[in-house]
Design an enzyme around this catalytic site. Structure first.
Site, short mmCIF file in Angstrom:
data_model
loop_
_atom_site.label_atom_id
_atom_site.label_comp_id
_atom_site.label_asym_id
_atom_site.label_seq_id
_atom_site.Cartn_x
_atom_site.Cartn_y
_atom_site.Cartn_z
CG ASP A 136 -13.13 -12.50 -29.73
OD1 ASP A 136 -12.05 -12.46 -29.10
OD2 ASP A 136 -14.24 -12.34 -29.18
NE ARG A 187 -8.06 -14.44 -26.74
CZ ARG A 187 -9.17 -13.72 -26.98
NH1 ARG A 187 -10.05 -14.10 -27.89
NH2 ARG A 187 -9.38 -12.58 -26.33
P1 FDA Z 1 -11.40 -28.56 -24.27
O1 FDA Z 1 -12.66 -28.18 -24.96
O2 FDA Z 1 -10.70 -29.79 -24.70
O3 FDA Z 1 -11.69 -28.60 -22.73
C1 FDA Z 1 -10.71 -28.95 -21.77
C2 FDA Z 1 -11.34 -28.92 -20.38
O4 FDA Z 1 -11.72 -27.59 -20.07
C3 FDA Z 1 -12.62 -29.71 -20.24
O5 FDA Z 1 -12.35 -31.05 -19.93
C4 FDA Z 1 -13.31 -28.98 -19.11
O6 FDA Z 1 -12.76 -29.33 -17.87
C5 FDA Z 1 -12.94 -27.55 -19.36
N1 FDA Z 1 -13.96 -26.87 -20.20
C6 FDA Z 1 -13.82 -26.50 -21.50
N2 FDA Z 1 -14.93 -25.87 -21.92
C7 FDA Z 1 -15.78 -25.85 -20.89
C8 FDA Z 1 -17.09 -25.34 -20.70
N3 FDA Z 1 -17.75 -24.72 -21.68
N4 FDA Z 1 -17.67 -25.49 -19.48
C9 FDA Z 1 -17.01 -26.09 -18.47
N5 FDA Z 1 -15.76 -26.60 -18.59
C10 FDA Z 1 -15.17 -26.48 -19.77
N6 FDA Z 1 -12.74 -19.71 -29.89
C11 FDA Z 1 -12.82 -19.20 -31.14
O7 FDA Z 1 -13.17 -19.93 -32.07
N7 FDA Z 1 -12.53 -17.89 -31.36
C12 FDA Z 1 -12.12 -17.05 -30.36
O8 FDA Z 1 -11.84 -15.88 -30.62
C13 FDA Z 1 -12.02 -17.59 -29.05
N8 FDA Z 1 -11.62 -16.81 -28.00
C14 FDA Z 1 -11.37 -17.41 -26.78
C15 FDA Z 1 -10.81 -16.66 -25.73
C16 FDA Z 1 -10.46 -17.29 -24.54
C17 FDA Z 1 -9.84 -16.47 -23.46
C18 FDA Z 1 -10.68 -18.69 -24.38
C19 FDA Z 1 -10.27 -19.40 -23.14
C20 FDA Z 1 -11.29 -19.40 -25.39
C21 FDA Z 1 -11.66 -18.79 -26.58
N9 FDA Z 1 -12.27 -19.51 -27.59
C22 FDA Z 1 -12.35 -18.95 -28.84
C23 FDA Z 1 -12.88 -20.84 -27.31
C24 FDA Z 1 -11.96 -21.98 -27.64
O9 FDA Z 1 -11.82 -22.09 -29.04
C25 FDA Z 1 -12.53 -23.30 -27.10
O10 FDA Z 1 -13.76 -23.56 -27.71
C26 FDA Z 1 -12.71 -23.35 -25.59
O11 FDA Z 1 -11.67 -22.69 -24.94
C27 FDA Z 1 -12.75 -24.81 -25.09
O12 FDA Z 1 -11.57 -25.46 -25.42
P2 FDA Z 1 -10.40 -25.82 -24.35
O13 FDA Z 1 -9.12 -25.36 -24.93
O14 FDA Z 1 -10.73 -25.30 -23.03
O15 FDA Z 1 -10.32 -27.41 -24.39
#
Ligand code: FDA
Length: 311
Positions: A136, A187
């Site tokens: 990560d 990733r």
């Molecule tokens: P965004 O935050 O714009 O959200 C898009 C939509 O997704 C929202 O409108 C909502 O519908 C839904 N959503 C997002 N977060 C939600 C929540 N907490 N609760 C409910 N709904 C939610 N980061 C990092 O810094 N280091 C890492 O190693 C990882 N590893 C990692 C693994 C995996 C498998 C995932 C999916 C994510 C990570 N992350 C991470 C976290 C990543 O950086 C990010 O903070 C989250 O995925 C939220 O961003 P989105 O891309 O979902 O978009």
């Protein structure tokens, strides 16, 4: 703007010991406790049970033992041992062999050599049993050193290991090019930490644009990239690029977090894509939990309802 303020607010709360004590008391108490929406449980058994459910629904999983920034070499050693025993448990359980870990959990803040030794112990065992290990990415003071440790392992011949890049950091585009050159698995995520203006985009539109750019690069030139997001716009852009360039679904996967957008996870599976769910577990769940609240403050409502219901 709102998202940046909310991330900052929740990262401040994450440092509160009172809140941590309160959350630890109520968060995991019963099977319906509020933290269980995002965290599979505190034990390996609970994590394996959650992983089985994920797999039964047609998804794959990666198990993550929660914990970060351990304070001593002995704590790092303990975390390493838990990971090693977890590998055995996963093999015995017959579930998919994929784990995620954080380098500060293995001692990176103590000294790099300790961390590298611990990581090597895990990678050696993982190699024996054909696991994939994802490192990560943590906050920006650790970006370079995390990539350096990864490259050290890569140069030593480990191939069952990959990294995470965050589109909120302008540097990630170059890092993605480097990883593509190596043939390493990336990733791509937006980034979960509150980062200073000096190193990170502050504007969501820029983070999103960078996510799409890096995703396209990884899809076209990378090695089995993981597009990790719950954002339908990002997923749509990845799908469109793949379709346009004849990149078939077996050459990449989507990834999402346990408990978030299960509907979207299922939809992608129905559409023929691979979706891996990141299943976190362990006693040290509080900082991870607070990052999830910071991403979507609406989640605080169900936490408060959960605490009131359980008192
Ligand atoms: P965004 O935050 O714009 O959200 C898009 C939509 O997704 C929202 O409108 C909502 O519908 C839904 N959503 C997002 N977060 C939600 C929540 N907490 N609760 C409910 N709904 C939610 N980061 C990092 O810094 N280091 C890492 O190693 C990882 N590893 C990692 C693994 C995996 C498998 C995932 C999916 C994510 C990570 N992350 C991470 C976290 C990543 O950086 C990010 O903070 C989250 O995925 C939220 O961003 P989105 O891309 O979902 O978009």
């Amino acid at each position: 703007m709102f998202q940046a303020v909310s991330k900052a607010f929740f990262s401040l709360l994450a440092d509160s010991n009172t809140l941590k004590t309160l959350a630890s008391r109520y968060g995991m108490r019963g099977p319906k406790s509020f933290a269980r929406r995002f965290i599979a449980g505190e034990t390996v058994d609970e994590a394996i049970a959650a992983a089985r459910e994920v797999e039964a629904a047609g998804l794959t999983q990666t198990l993550d033992l929660l914990g970060e920034s351990v304070a001593s070499a002995s704590e790092a050693d303990t975390a390493t041992r838990v990971y090693l025993s977890m590998l055995g448990r996963i093999v015995d359980a017959g579930i998919g062999r994929n784990i995620s870990l954080k380098l500060t959990q293995l001692g990176l803040t103590i000294d790099r050599a300790t961390c590298v030794d611990n990581l090597r112990r895990i990678l050696d065992e993982a190699t024996k049993h054909e696991f994939f290990v994802r490192i990560d990415m943590e906050d920006s003071p650790f970006t370079q050193v995390t990539l350096d440790v990864f490259e050290t392992m890569w140069q030593q011949g480990y191939r069952n290991v990959g990294v995470v890049l965050q589109s909120c950091l302008p540097r990630s585009l170059d890092d993605a090019k480097r990883m593509n050159e190596l043939g390493a698995r990336v990733r791509i995520v937006k980034g979960a930490y509150k980062e200073p203006r000096s190193v990170a985009y502050q504007d969501k539109a820029q983070v999103d644009a960078a996510f799409v750019e890096i995703t396209k690069l990884l899809l076209s030139q990378g090695t089995y990239p993981a597009v990790a997001t719950h954002d339908p716009a990002m997923i749509g852009a990845a799908r469109a690029h793949a379709a346009q360039h004849g990149i078939t679904p077996d050459r990449f996967e989507f990834q999402m977090l346990y408990g978030i957008r299960r509907d979207l996870q299922q939809q992608l599976v129905r559409d023929g894509f691979g979706v891996r769910v990141y299943v976190p577990f362990g006693r040290e769940w509080f900082p991870y939990f607070m990052r999830r609240l910071g991403e979507r403050p609406a989640n605080i409502g169900f936490v408060i309802r959960g605490i009131l219901a359980e008192r």
